[in-house]
Design a protein around this motif. Structure first.
Motif, mmCIF file in Angstrom:
data_model
loop_
_atom_site.group_PDB
_atom_site.id
_atom_site.type_symbol
_atom_site.label_atom_id
_atom_site.label_comp_id
_atom_site.label_asym_id
_atom_site.label_seq_id
_atom_site.Cartn_x
_atom_site.Cartn_y
_atom_site.Cartn_z
ATOM 1 N N SER A 1 34.314 36.798 30.145
ATOM 2 C CA SER A 1 34.325 36.331 31.539
ATOM 3 C C SER A 1 32.903 36.248 32.082
ATOM 4 O O SER A 1 32.557 35.273 32.762
ATOM 5 C CB SER A 1 35.198 37.241 32.416
ATOM 6 N N GLU B 1 39.722 44.491 35.944
ATOM 7 C CA GLU B 1 40.845 43.606 36.209
ATOM 8 C C GLU B 1 42.156 44.161 35.672
ATOM 9 O O GLU B 1 43.111 43.443 35.462
ATOM 10 C CB GLU B 1 40.534 42.238 35.644
ATOM 11 N N PRO C 1 41.599 38.348 33.313
ATOM 12 C CA PRO C 1 42.203 37.353 34.212
ATOM 13 C C PRO C 1 41.154 36.402 34.811
ATOM 14 O O PRO C 1 41.399 35.213 34.959
ATOM 15 C CB PRO C 1 42.853 38.212 35.305
ATOM 16 N N ARG C 2 39.964 36.948 35.115
ATOM 17 C CA ARG C 2 38.920 36.093 35.702
ATOM 18 C C ARG C 2 38.431 35.047 34.696
ATOM 19 O O ARG C 2 38.175 33.903 35.030
ATOM 20 C CB ARG C 2 37.771 37.011 36.145
ATOM 21 N N HIS D 1 40.253 33.915 32.257
ATOM 22 C CA HIS D 1 41.382 32.998 32.096
ATOM 23 C C HIS D 1 41.366 31.944 33.203
ATOM 24 O O HIS D 1 41.496 30.748 32.950
ATOM 25 C CB HIS D 1 42.684 33.801 32.128
ATOM 26 N N ARG D 2 41.160 32.410 34.438
ATOM 27 C CA ARG D 2 41.103 31.450 35.567
ATOM 28 C C ARG D 2 39.990 30.448 35.354
ATOM 29 O O ARG D 2 40.146 29.252 35.589
ATOM 30 C CB ARG D 2 40.871 32.208 36.893
ATOM 31 N N THR E 1 47.291 37.860 29.903
ATOM 32 C CA THR E 1 46.217 36.878 29.665
ATOM 33 C C THR E 1 46.266 36.451 28.195
ATOM 34 O O THR E 1 46.806 37.166 27.351
ATOM 35 C CB THR E 1 44.820 37.473 29.968
ATOM 36 N N GLU F 1 40.590 26.466 35.261
ATOM 37 C CA GLU F 1 40.025 25.650 36.347
ATOM 38 C C GLU F 1 39.009 24.638 35.832
ATOM 39 O O GLU F 1 38.872 23.549 36.368
ATOM 40 C CB GLU F 1 39.354 26.562 37.385
#
Ligand SMILES: Cc1cc2nc3c(=O)[nH]c(=O)nc-3n(C[C@H](O)[C@H](O)[C@H](O)COP(=O)(O)OP(=O)(O)OC[C@H]3O[C@@H](n4cnc5c(N)ncnc54)[C@H](O)[C@@H]3O)c2cc1C
Length: 402
Positions: free
Chosen positions: A291, A345, A49-50, A52-53, A95, A57
């Motif tokens: 990540s 995560e 998830p991190r 993916h963010r 994700t 972003e």
């Protein structure tokens, strides 16, 4: 000779993140990639998830071609020799399942940097106020002059060899190989990435669905027999999980710099040369490296920008700024943090709570037996000691770097 602010070696995700920071700060940045782009990258493509963010972003929504089928992953399932299985969902939902060939290409293009593909980094000379980089394209030598160089060239980094020729001899090497099979019958839930903590199967055993096939992957010490290891795992899957597969259609494998983050030892570079991503040693538990490649890459770019703004040595900046990423990666290996906090995560504590007390005991026993397998590695004792000291709450081995 072309003169630029920064040369980045490699066009993977750590490079894209570094390039984004540099280009946003107005620095002329050239990326050298040895392969023709878009290039293939051996990877399961399960994004945390991190990660993916970070992609959303910094680079915006992912295009469809950057995804495999199934296009998303729900989490991770751990399997143990006692036949206990635990499925953990990612925090915050599913994700993307990245197709690295197109995802990396998309990210590097979105960074805005100038990319020279089919251009292999060959060596460098750091003269203090500038670095001269030599590279090969079509058998011809090309030279670049840059104020800073970032080595984002993955586990077998030539940038590291250029500054520390002995480094490859100092760390343990690992081989991972995967074979792609057509499926006859596969009860393994295709919404999850599956991982086996089983000493008899190998140091790293995984399986998941991709583009209508099933991947069977094995990791082991360099020198072992890939085919024999793989056969053993396929047999086990059939006997224990009812997985029936056709013979594989394709296979691939690569060497990995396994272990540095386990024992908290990194290589960040020297003089005007920074090293980042997996080359620096960033790899999270069960081989999740995208990540930390993205975040460490971004930090290496920011360190160059800060060093120039403040007129400070770039190594000082980088070591200070990278400390949070080091801590985060190290926490991933801390059994106490895994049991009571959320360094990962996916929801390990919730999955553990769904097991009976007997099953929890079996899981702890199996994890410990699995860990002992790593004793045979170079640094093996250090790895086991590091895990034990974390388990006993003695804190971390101090972060070391060269
Ligand atoms: C089998 C396998 C499965 C994996 N599965 C996952 C997963 O599901 N999720 C996850 O998060 N991580 C996974 N990883 C780890 C992840 O792929 C890496 O940690 C991540 O790609 C590291 O990114 P990077 O940018 O540091 O390096 P890389 O992605 O390795 O990129 C380095 C780039 O540098 C280029 N290069 C190398 N040498 C030179 C040179 N001399 N000159 C110019 N260019 C050069 C390479 O061609 C490459 O493009 C997996 C790895 C493997 C091997």
């Amino acid at each position: 000779m072309r003169s630029v602010d920064v040369i980045i070696v490699g066009a993977g995700l750590s490079a894209a993140a570094a390039a984004k920071r540099l280009v946003d700060a107005g620095l002329e940045t050239v990326v050298l990639e040895r392969k023709a782009l878009p290039r293939h990258k051996t990877c399961s493509g399960i994004l945390s998830p991190r990660g993916h963010r970070f992609l959303i972003e910094n680079f915006g929504p992912l295009p469809r071609e950057a995804l495999h089928d199934p296009t998303w992953c729900r989490g991770v399932t751990f399997h143990f020799p006692s036949m206990v299985s635990m499925s953990m969902d990612f925090f915050g939902g599913t994700t993307p399942h990245l197709n690295r060939k197109y995802a990396d290409y998309w990210a590097i293009k979105r960074s805005g940097a100038e990319v020279h593909d089919e251009t292999s980094f060959a060596g460098l000379e750091d003269a203090g106020d500038q670095v001269v980089v030599s590279a090969l394209r079509d058998g011809e030598e090309i030279r670049y002059r840059a104020r800073h160089v970032i080595g984002a060239d993955g586990p077998s980094s030539l940038v590291i060899r250029a500054i520390y020729p002995d480094y490859p001899k100092q760390i343990p090497w690992f081989f991972v190989g995967q074979k792609f099979h057509n499926i006859i019958e596969c009860p393994l839930d295709h919404e999850y990435f599956h991982f086996w903590f089983h000493p008899d199967l190998g140091h790293y055993t995984w399986s998941h669905a991709r583009d209508g096939q099933q991947i069977v992957g094995v990791g082991f010490k360099r020198g072992d027999n890939f085919d024999a290891r793989h056969r053993n795992v396929v047999r086990y899957f059939e006997e224990k999980h009812g997985v029936k597969l056709d013979p594989h259609t394709t296979h691939e494998g690569c060497a990995e710099n396994f272990g540095p983050s386990l024992v908290n030892r990194y290589v960040f570079g020297k003089g005007n040369v920074l090293v980042t991503g997996q080359a620096a040693g960033f790899l999270n538990m069960i081989g999740e490296g995208m990540s930390c490649a993205l975040h460490s890459g971004a930090i290496s770019g920011e360190a160059v920008v800060e060093a120039r703004l403040r007129d400070r040595p770039v190594q000082e900046m980088y070591r200070r700024m990278i400390a949070s990423e080091v801590r985060r990666t190290t926490d991933q290996w801390n059994p106490l943090k895994i049991a009571f906090e959320r360094p990962h995560e996916a929801d390990f504590p919730a999955a553990l709570m769904q097991l009976s007390w007997r099953e929890r005991r079996l899981v702890v026993r199996d994890l410990w037996r699995f860990l002992l397998l790593y004793k045979e590695f170079k640094w093996g004792r250090e790895i086991v000691r590091a895990a034990a000291s974390r388990f006993l709450g003695d804190g971390y081995p101090a972060t070391r770097w060269i």
